[in-house]
Design a protein around this motif. Sequence first.
Motif, PDB file in Angstrom:
ATOM      1  N   LEU A   7      46.967  44.177  38.914  1.00  0.00           N
ATOM      2  CA  LEU A   7      45.842  44.954  38.376  1.00  0.00           C
ATOM      3  C   LEU A   7      44.926  45.430  39.504  1.00  0.00           C
ATOM      4  CD1 LEU A   7      45.069  45.539  35.362  1.00  0.00           C
ATOM      5  CD2 LEU A   7      43.278  43.839  35.659  1.00  0.00           C
ATOM      6  N   THR A   8      44.668  46.732  39.518  1.00  0.00           N
ATOM      7  CA  THR A   8      43.773  47.321  40.519  1.00  0.00           C
ATOM      8  C   THR A   8      42.774  48.226  39.816  1.00  0.00           C
ATOM      9  OG1 THR A   8      45.470  47.275  42.248  1.00  0.00           O
ATOM     10  CG2 THR A   8      43.635  48.806  42.557  1.00  0.00           C
ATOM     11  N   GLU A  10      39.592  50.882  40.843  1.00  0.00           N
ATOM     12  CA  GLU A  10      38.886  51.581  41.915  1.00  0.00           C
ATOM     13  C   GLU A  10      37.812  52.485  41.323  1.00  0.00           C
ATOM     14  OE1 GLU A  10      42.042  53.646  43.816  1.00  0.00           O
ATOM     15  OE2 GLU A  10      42.731  51.898  44.985  1.00  0.00           O
ATOM     16  N   PHE A  11      36.679  52.556  42.021  1.00  0.00           N
ATOM     17  CA  PHE A  11      35.590  53.442  41.622  1.00  0.00           C
ATOM     18  C   PHE A  11      35.193  54.289  42.833  1.00  0.00           C
ATOM     19  CE2 PHE A  11      34.751  49.866  38.629  1.00  0.00           C
ATOM     20  CZ  PHE A  11      34.931  50.571  37.460  1.00  0.00           C
ATOM     21  N   GLY A  12      35.508  55.567  42.773  1.00  0.00           N
ATOM     22  CA  GLY A  12      35.081  56.475  43.836  1.00  0.00           C
ATOM     23  C   GLY A  12      35.411  55.993  45.232  1.00  0.00           C
ATOM     24  N   GLY A  13      36.636  55.520  45.429  1.00  0.00           N
ATOM     25  CA  GLY A  13      37.042  55.062  46.754  1.00  0.00           C
ATOM     26  C   GLY A  13      36.758  53.596  47.013  1.00  0.00           C
ATOM     27  N   PHE A  14      35.948  52.955  46.163  1.00  0.00           N
ATOM     28  CA  PHE A  14      35.650  51.527  46.317  1.00  0.00           C
ATOM     29  C   PHE A  14      36.587  50.716  45.428  1.00  0.00           C
ATOM     30  CE2 PHE A  14      33.382  47.795  44.569  1.00  0.00           C
ATOM     31  CZ  PHE A  14      33.274  47.051  45.739  1.00  0.00           C
ATOM     32  N   THR A  15      37.253  49.719  46.014  1.00  0.00           N
ATOM     33  CA  THR A  15      38.184  48.886  45.255  1.00  0.00           C
ATOM     34  C   THR A  15      37.453  47.661  44.722  1.00  0.00           C
ATOM     35  OG1 THR A  15      40.039  49.605  46.631  1.00  0.00           O
ATOM     36  CG2 THR A  15      40.351  47.601  45.320  1.00  0.00           C
ATOM     37  N   THR A  52      40.562  51.095  31.086  1.00  0.00           N
ATOM     38  CA  THR A  52      41.909  51.240  31.651  1.00  0.00           C
ATOM     39  C   THR A  52      41.863  50.993  33.153  1.00  0.00           C
ATOM     40  OG1 THR A  52      42.414  52.915  29.989  1.00  0.00           O
ATOM     41  CG2 THR A  52      43.883  52.777  31.874  1.00  0.00           C
ATOM     42  N   PRO A  53      42.773  50.166  33.686  1.00  0.00           N
ATOM     43  CA  PRO A  53      42.790  49.928  35.132  1.00  0.00           C
ATOM     44  C   PRO A  53      43.353  51.129  35.884  1.00  0.00           C
ATOM     45  CG  PRO A  53      44.637  48.809  34.100  1.00  0.00           C
ATOM     46  CD  PRO A  53      43.815  49.393  32.986  1.00  0.00           C
ATOM     47  N   ILE A 233      36.669  35.432  41.208  1.00  0.00           N
ATOM     48  CA  ILE A 233      36.850  36.789  41.745  1.00  0.00           C
ATOM     49  C   ILE A 233      35.938  36.933  42.951  1.00  0.00           C
ATOM     50  CG2 ILE A 233      36.639  39.254  41.299  1.00  0.00           C
ATOM     51  CD1 ILE A 233      37.076  38.752  38.381  1.00  0.00           C
ATOM     52  N   GLU A 234      36.544  37.268  44.099  1.00  0.00           N
ATOM     53  CA  GLU A 234      35.755  37.451  45.317  1.00  0.00           C
ATOM     54  C   GLU A 234      36.362  38.569  46.151  1.00  0.00           C
ATOM     55  OE1 GLU A 234      33.447  34.708  48.526  1.00  0.00           O
ATOM     56  OE2 GLU A 234      35.483  34.107  48.026  1.00  0.00           O
ATOM     57  N   LEU A 235      35.546  39.573  46.418  1.00  0.00           N
ATOM     58  CA  LEU A 235      35.954  40.709  47.243  1.00  0.00           C
ATOM     59  C   LEU A 235      37.263  41.319  46.750  1.00  0.00           C
ATOM     60  CD1 LEU A 235      35.046  39.297  50.778  1.00  0.00           C
ATOM     61  CD2 LEU A 235      33.739  40.935  49.406  1.00  0.00           C
ATOM     62  N   GLY A 236      37.386  41.440  45.428  1.00  0.00           N
ATOM     63  CA  GLY A 236      38.538  42.110  44.832  1.00  0.00           C
ATOM     64  C   GLY A 236      39.740  41.230  44.587  1.00  0.00           C
ATOM     65  N   HIS A 237      39.749  40.007  45.132  1.00  0.00           N
ATOM     66  CA  HIS A 237      40.885  39.099  44.972  1.00  0.00           C
ATOM     67  C   HIS A 237      40.555  38.025  43.942  1.00  0.00           C
ATOM     68  CE1 HIS A 237      42.838  41.004  48.376  1.00  0.00           C
ATOM     69  NE2 HIS A 237      41.734  40.826  49.099  1.00  0.00           N
ATOM     70  N   ILE A 238      41.589  37.374  43.422  1.00  0.00           N
ATOM     71  CA  ILE A 238      41.388  36.326  42.422  1.00  0.00           C
ATOM     72  C   ILE A 238      42.034  35.035  42.900  1.00  0.00           C
ATOM     73  CG2 ILE A 238      43.470  36.691  40.998  1.00  0.00           C
ATOM     74  CD1 ILE A 238      41.378  36.607  38.580  1.00  0.00           C
ATOM     75  N   TYR A 239      41.329  33.924  42.689  1.00  0.00           N
ATOM     76  CA  TYR A 239      41.808  32.605  43.090  1.00  0.00           C
ATOM     77  C   TYR A 239      41.808  31.711  41.853  1.00  0.00           C
ATOM     78  CZ  TYR A 239      40.678  34.567  47.647  1.00  0.00           C
ATOM     79  OH  TYR A 239      40.616  35.385  48.745  1.00  0.00           O
TER      80      TYR A 239
END
Length: 675
Positions: A7-8, A10-15, A52-53, A233-239
Motif C-alpha cells: 500500500l502506497t 502519495e500527496f503532491g509528491g509527498f509519500t 483509494t490508495p 507508522i513512522e515516516l511512511g513505514h509500518i512496524y
Amino acid sequence: MISIEGLTVEFGGFTLLDNISFVINKKDRIALVGKNGAGKSTLMKIIAGMQTPTKGSIGIPRETTIGYLPQEMQLSDTRTVREEAEQAFEHIHETENEIDRLNAKLSECTDYDSDAFRNLIDRVTSLSEQFQMMGGTNYHAELERTLLGLGFTREDFDRPTSEFSGGWRMRIELAKLLLRRPDVMLLDEPTNHLDIESIQWLETFIATRANAVILVSHDRAFINNTTLRTLEIELGHIYDYKVKYDEYVVLRKERREQQTRAYENQQKMLADTEAFIERFRYKASKAIQVQSRIKQLEKIERIEIDEEDNAMLRLKFPPAPRSGSYPVIMENLSKRYGDHLVFAGATFTINRGDKVAFVGKNGAGKSTLVKCIMDEITDYEGMLKLGHNVKIGYFAQNQAQLLDENKTVFETIDYVAQGDIRTKIRDILGAFMFGGEASDKKVRVLSGGEKSRLAMIRLLLEPVNLLILDEPTNHLDMRSKDVLKSALLDFDGTVIVVSHDREFLDGLVDKVYEFGNKRVREHLSGIYDFLEYKKIENLRELERKTAADAVTTVTAAASAVMQNNPPTAGGEQIRLPDNKTGREEGNANAKLSYDEQKEQARLIRKLEKTVAETEQHIAEAEAKISALESRMTTPEGAADTSLYTEHEKLKNELSDAMDKWEKAVEALEKEMSQR
C-alpha cells in the motif's frame, strides 16, 4: 481475514505511506500508533473503503463486514436517541418485513400442494430462523444496555438527538457501531467524547464482545487495556509488534539499540577490512588475501538503521505573574438552566500553584463551572471570587474547531499575535513542529492533532497564572501529550484540567474535583487513588453494588414491616406509629379483611423469596461471566470461538435474570406501599 499488500499513498509528491503490508486476523486487537499526521486516519479510511490508495491492494473477503467510527462526522438530527440507535438493526427490520410480506402471500394461497406454496413455506421458515439468530425478539435489551453503558439515561432514550451536543451524538454513532457487531471495527479516537466511566465500559466491551478491532487512540491506559498487537507508522513505514502498547515501547527501544549496535559493529568491521585492503593492496605476497577481503566486502549485506522521526514538540509556558494566594474561591455555588439543576452547593478553594482535575460524567457540569470561572456564565447562585491579579489562559474543548480553515498556519498566529511576539512567530511555530513549509499549510488540511497544537500556541502569546484546559489531550499524540504534561509540571502557576485521560492526569494533579449527582466533591488525592476510592476501575462491580444495595433496602423494609406489623386475628387494625400519616394508612388498611391481609402477607413472602433467588442467580451468572471474560482476554481464549458463544448465552441469561429481578422488586415495592 484482511490482507494489505504494497500500500502506497502519495500527496503532491509527498509519500505518506510507502509500500506497507500487513494482515488483520480474526479477533485481532490492534493499536495503530504514530505521530499526528503520520497517516493513521488515512489508513483507516482506506480499509473502510472511503479512500483509494495510490498503489497497492486490500484483500477483503466478500462476507466480511467493516464498521468505521471517524474522528468527526455529520450527524442526522431527525430522530430520537432510541430511533437513531435502532438504525443498527435495520437488517432485522428488513428481515421482519420480508417475513410479513411472505406470510401475507401465504394467506392468499389456496393450492397447498403446489411447489410455489412449499417454496414459500421453506423461505418463511428459513427467514424466521435467521430472524431469531439475529436476535430479532430481544435486541431492545441489548440496545438499552449499550446506551446506558455509554452514559445515557433511560430518560434520554426518547429525546431528539438535536438536543444533544456533538460529543453525545458521537456516542450515539458509537452505540450503533457496537450494536452492529461488524467483523472488523475501526475506531478513530473513540475516547475523545467519553467520560472515564464510559471509557471503562467500552474497554470491557472491546475485550469481551467485539470481533477484530483496529483503534487509533492517544489514551495510553485505554489501548493497554484493549489491545494485544501494536502497529506503528513512522515516516511512511509500518512496524508490527505482537504485544500491547507498554511492551511495544520497550521492544521498540530494544530494537533500535540492537540495530545501532549491529550497525556500529559492522561499520568497525568494514573499516578494518578496507584498511587491510588499502595497506596490502600492492604487496604481491598478500594479493590472495586482499582479493579474498574484496570479495568478502562485496558479499556483505549492509545493515541499515530504520529512520526515526525525532521531531519533537518543544513547549515551555512563560513564567507566571504572581497572583493572590487563592486564585479561585467559591461558596454554595449553584447553576440551573431553567428547571434543570446542573450542580448545587459547590464550596471549595483552589490555592496558588495547585494543579487540580475536574472529572465526572459528561453533562455533570465540568465545562459549565469552567465557564463560570471564565465569567462567560454569570447567572449562577452563590459566591465565586477570583484572587488578586489572576490572569487566565483558556484552552476550550472545541478550540481546534474554532480555527479559520482558509488561513495558513502562519496567518492564524500572525492574526492574534501582538507587539514584539510577532517577530518570534517562526520560532514558536518551529517549536510546535510547524517549521519550514509546514507554516504555509492551510488549516483545513491539518490533522486533528496538528489543529490542537496550533490552537495551543495561543496560550503562549501572553503570560498567565491560571491555566484552564478543557480536554487538552484530545487528538494529541503520545509524545506531544508527554511534552505538554512535562510543561504543566514545570509551570509555576495554577492549573485546572478537565480531562478523562487517566495516564495524563496521573502524577500531574494532586486534587480531584468530582462532578456527579448535582454536586461537586473535593478529593485530596491523585487520579488513581480517586478511582480506587470510587471503586470504578471495574464498572460491573459498581453496578452490582448499586443493585444489591437497592434490593437490600427493599427487602429490609419488607422484613421490618412484617416484624413490626404482623397480621392479627379477628380483623383488628394493624398498629402503626401514632401520627397523621399512620392514622390515614391505618384507616385504609382497616378496610382489608383478615383473609385479604393474610393473602397480602403470603404474596410479600413469595416476592421476597423470588427477589432473593434471583439475586443468587444474578451473582452466579456474573461470576461465570467474569471468569469467562478473564479467559477471553488471553491470546488462547481470544482465539477460542466457543468461549464467545458461551459468553453470549450467559449474557442473555443474566439479562433475563435482571429483568425478572426488576419486575419482582417493582411488585414487592408496590405491595409494600399498599400495606
